[in-house]
Design an enzyme around this catalytic site. Structure first.
Site, short mmCIF file in Angstrom:
data_model
loop_
_atom_site.label_atom_id
_atom_site.label_comp_id
_atom_site.label_asym_id
_atom_site.label_seq_id
_atom_site.Cartn_x
_atom_site.Cartn_y
_atom_site.Cartn_z
N PRO A 168 -9.40 2.42 21.01
CA PRO A 168 -8.66 2.21 22.26
C PRO A 168 -9.41 2.88 23.41
O PRO A 168 -10.07 3.90 23.21
CB PRO A 168 -7.33 2.92 22.01
CG PRO A 168 -7.59 3.87 20.90
CD PRO A 168 -8.69 3.28 20.07
N ASP A 169 -9.34 2.31 24.60
CA ASP A 169 -9.95 2.94 25.77
C ASP A 169 -8.92 3.88 26.39
O ASP A 169 -7.93 3.43 26.98
CB ASP A 169 -10.42 1.88 26.77
CG ASP A 169 -11.31 2.51 27.82
OD1 ASP A 169 -10.87 3.49 28.46
OD2 ASP A 169 -12.46 2.06 27.97
N ILE A 170 -9.16 5.17 26.24
CA ILE A 170 -8.16 6.18 26.65
C ILE A 170 -8.00 6.17 28.17
O ILE A 170 -6.88 6.15 28.70
CB ILE A 170 -8.59 7.57 26.16
CG1 ILE A 170 -8.80 7.53 24.64
CG2 ILE A 170 -7.57 8.63 26.54
CD1 ILE A 170 -9.54 8.73 24.08
N LYS B 106 -17.30 0.17 35.88
CA LYS B 106 -16.29 0.89 35.08
C LYS B 106 -15.12 1.33 35.96
O LYS B 106 -13.97 1.34 35.51
CB LYS B 106 -16.93 2.12 34.39
CG LYS B 106 -17.77 1.71 33.19
CD LYS B 106 -18.42 2.88 32.48
CE LYS B 106 -19.28 2.35 31.33
NZ LYS B 106 -20.19 3.32 30.77
N PHE C 103 -15.69 9.58 33.76
CA PHE C 103 -17.12 9.86 33.82
C PHE C 103 -17.82 8.62 33.30
O PHE C 103 -17.23 7.85 32.53
CB PHE C 103 -17.48 11.07 32.95
CG PHE C 103 -17.44 12.38 33.70
CD1 PHE C 103 -16.24 12.87 34.20
CD2 PHE C 103 -18.60 13.12 33.91
CE1 PHE C 103 -16.20 14.07 34.89
CE2 PHE C 103 -18.57 14.33 34.61
CZ PHE C 103 -17.38 14.80 35.09
N LYS D 109 -11.74 0.00 34.46
CA LYS D 109 -10.87 1.01 33.84
C LYS D 109 -9.75 1.45 34.76
O LYS D 109 -8.88 2.22 34.36
CB LYS D 109 -11.71 2.20 33.38
CG LYS D 109 -12.75 1.78 32.32
CD LYS D 109 -13.37 2.94 31.61
CE LYS D 109 -14.43 2.47 30.63
NZ LYS D 109 -14.34 3.11 29.34
N ASN E 26 -21.42 11.67 18.63
CA ASN E 26 -22.49 11.64 19.63
C ASN E 26 -22.85 13.07 20.03
O ASN E 26 -22.31 14.03 19.48
CB ASN E 26 -22.06 10.81 20.84
CG ASN E 26 -20.80 11.37 21.46
OD1 ASN E 26 -20.80 12.48 21.98
ND2 ASN E 26 -19.70 10.62 21.38
N LYS F 20 -15.84 9.62 -1.14
CA LYS F 20 -17.22 9.63 -0.67
C LYS F 20 -17.94 8.37 -1.16
O LYS F 20 -17.88 8.05 -2.35
CB LYS F 20 -17.93 10.88 -1.19
CG LYS F 20 -19.32 11.02 -0.66
CD LYS F 20 -20.01 12.25 -1.21
CE LYS F 20 -21.48 12.20 -0.84
NZ LYS F 20 -22.29 13.12 -1.60
O1 PMT Z 1 -20.44 17.34 26.89
P1 PMT Z 1 -21.76 17.61 27.61
O2 PMT Z 1 -22.89 17.90 26.65
O3 PMT Z 1 -21.59 18.66 28.68
O4 PMT Z 1 -22.18 16.27 28.36
C1 PMT Z 1 -21.42 15.76 29.41
C2 PMT Z 1 -21.22 14.24 29.30
C3 PMT Z 1 -22.55 13.54 29.39
C4 PMT Z 1 -20.53 13.88 27.98
C5 PMT Z 1 -20.26 13.85 30.49
O5 PMT Z 1 -20.83 14.23 31.70
C6 PMT Z 1 -20.00 12.35 30.49
O6 PMT Z 1 -20.75 11.55 31.01
N1 PMT Z 1 -18.86 11.94 29.91
C7 PMT Z 1 -18.49 10.52 29.69
C8 PMT Z 1 -19.04 10.07 28.38
C9 PMT Z 1 -18.70 8.61 28.09
O7 PMT Z 1 -18.12 8.33 27.08
O8 PMT Z 1 -19.04 7.77 29.03
P2 PMT Z 1 -18.77 6.15 28.96
O9 PMT Z 1 -19.54 5.60 30.09
O10 PMT Z 1 -19.06 5.64 27.60
O11 PMT Z 1 -17.22 6.01 29.22
C10 PMT Z 1 -16.68 5.88 30.53
C11 PMT Z 1 -15.37 6.61 30.63
O12 PMT Z 1 -14.41 6.03 29.73
C12 PMT Z 1 -15.43 8.08 30.26
O13 PMT Z 1 -14.58 8.77 31.17
C13 PMT Z 1 -14.88 8.15 28.84
O14 PMT Z 1 -14.22 9.39 28.59
C14 PMT Z 1 -13.88 7.01 28.86
N2 PMT Z 1 -13.67 6.35 27.56
C15 PMT Z 1 -14.69 5.72 26.92
C16 PMT Z 1 -14.43 5.06 25.74
C17 PMT Z 1 -13.13 5.08 25.21
N3 PMT Z 1 -12.85 4.46 24.06
N4 PMT Z 1 -12.16 5.72 25.85
C18 PMT Z 1 -12.40 6.36 27.01
O15 PMT Z 1 -11.50 6.96 27.60
#
Ligand code: PMT
Length: 407
Positions: free
Chosen positions: A307-309, A340, A326, A344, A212, A290
């Protein structure tokens, strides 16, 4: 006027026309009470004299790696370690190339390689030299090595050309020195903060991946802010092209599974902040070879959930005292973030709108909403550094003994 009394600066003067400005730099540093020792490169001696700088600094000026008297008085290693900060001004293209490649063939470059202190450089050179890919490569390396850079500024040069390449003014260099040397309150001393940042990369085959647009800027800004407050800071980062903030312990990872494993290995911690844009899915079975265009229909990829970290660490036996997620949303930002927060199991969610027009992914600014069990707090648009500073101050306050995290 901020005092630099008790601080000692080792000023390394490179050979460029901008060297004339170091007289004023030394004067400003002395006015603020700093001790200034000076090394001149051979080329610098063509522009300024040891005598003039010795008169201004009140110290002898060092010029040679092989001077017997210099080595007896103060060896080159000690010279670089006795200072609180090394400043290279002007930092010429040649000196920067030496620093980036670890060369040590004179006193200046040897002191720079031998130091364990922070380094600030003020580049100055012809605009074409500054823009040359070799110089820009060296700038990248130096940034990654944790070297701080002030300038260069735009303007007319001694050679008559116009553009970036003018050394920052002495006052600007002094401001950067003050920012680096003046201690702030450090409420997170003795605390461990773990931060995830950047994207994850999920392989499809040896040359392709799912990822992404995360640049890592928000997460790296948080790591810098945590360091400034004194925390032991662990930055677990997916692939980005940002310099490692000085003092931060960087753990590079690629996939979500590696990120989880590294997070788990860094527990226990006092605070964990999950800024990383983790890929929710990966290819169920990535191909060892490939994938070929066989001429028929394109291959279908079967995805499986990562996995959701954040959720895993929030619910682990080793859960940090404060867990912050975030939420990257494109609609119903705070509502989705509140869901969330619950699903979470974290203490706070920092929600941001990542719709294309906001420019949050990869940009320098962010507008966030702090979502907790007690409600939503809207923060104004700020730089990512400001968001990071404000958030880390808040977390430090929440960690203070009298504060209980609301569940
Ligand atoms: O990196 P930049 O260009 O500065 O941009 C910043 C940002 C937009 C990436 C940052 O501000 C941000 O929003 N980060 C969270 C991105 C994200 O994955 O959001 P989410 O809504 O999909 O996930 C929610 C939370 O679960 C996040 O804390 C994410 O780290 C966590 N997660 C998600 C999926 C997963 N499998 N494991 C996780 O831990």
């Amino acid at each position: 006027m901020t005092s630099l009394a008790g601080k000692s600066v080792l000023l390394i003067v490179g050979g460029g026309i901008a060297a004339y400005k170091v007289h004023e730099l030394v004067r400003l540093l002395k006015t603020r009470g700093a001790g200034v020792r000076i090394i001149l490169t051979k080329a610098a001696e063509q522009f300024v004299t040891p005598l003039s700088l010795a008169s201004l600094s009140g110290e002898r000026v060092y010029t040679s790696l092989f001077s017997l008297t210099d080595e007896v008085e103060m060896g080159h290693i000690q010279l670089s370690r006795a200072a609180d900060l090394l400043v290279v001004a002007p930092a010429t293209a040649d000196l920067m190339a030496k620093m980036a490649n670890g060369l040590a063939d004179d006193l200046a470059s040897t002191a720079l390689l031998a130091t364990d202190k922070p380094v600030l450089i003020a580049p100055a050179m012809n605009v074409r030299m500054w823009r040359h890919p070799a110089t820009q490569r060296n700038v990248d390396i130096l940034r990654r090595d944790g070297i701080n850079i002030v300038g260069p500024n735009d303007g007319e040069m001694a050679c008559g050309e116009f553009g970036p390449g003018r050394m920052a003014e002495p006052g600007e260099i002094v401001s950067s020195i003050i920012a680096m040397l003046t201690p702030r309150a450090q409420p997170l001393v003795g605390k461990k903060v773990v931060i995830t940042a950047g994207p994850t990369r999920e392989p499809i085959d040896p040359v392709r991946y799912i990822s992404n647009h995360s640049s890592g800027k928000q997460g790296y800004a948080l790591a810098r802010a945590a360091m400034e407050l004194g925390a032991e800071t662990i930055l677990i980062s997916g692939p980005v092209s940002l310099p490692i903030p000085p003092g931060v312990q960087m753990m590079p990872v690629e996939t979500a599974r590696e990120m989880l494993e590294t997070c788990e290995s860094e527990m226990p911690a006092d605070i964990a902040i999950f800024t990383a844009a983790v890929a929710d899915w990966r290819v169920a079975v990535d191909s060892p070879e490939k994938l070929k265009k066989a001429g028929g229909a394109p291959p279908s990829l079967t995805l499986t959930e990562n996995p959701d970290i954040l959720a895993t660490i929030s619910r682990s036996a080793n859960r940090p005292q404060i867990v912050v997620g975030f939420a990257a949303e494109t609609e119903h930002v705070t509502e989705h973030a509140a869901q969330k927060l619950k699903s979470k199991g974290c203490d706070l969610i920092i929600a941001n709108d990542v719709s294309k027009e906001t420019g949050v992914f990869g940009g320098d600014r962010n507008t966030v909403h702090l979502v907790s069990a007690t409600g939503v707090e809207d923060w104004p648009s700020m730089s990512k550094d400001e968001v990071a500073g404000k958030l880390m101050e808040r977390l430090a306050h929440m960690l203070a003994p009298q504060h209980k995290v609301p569940k």
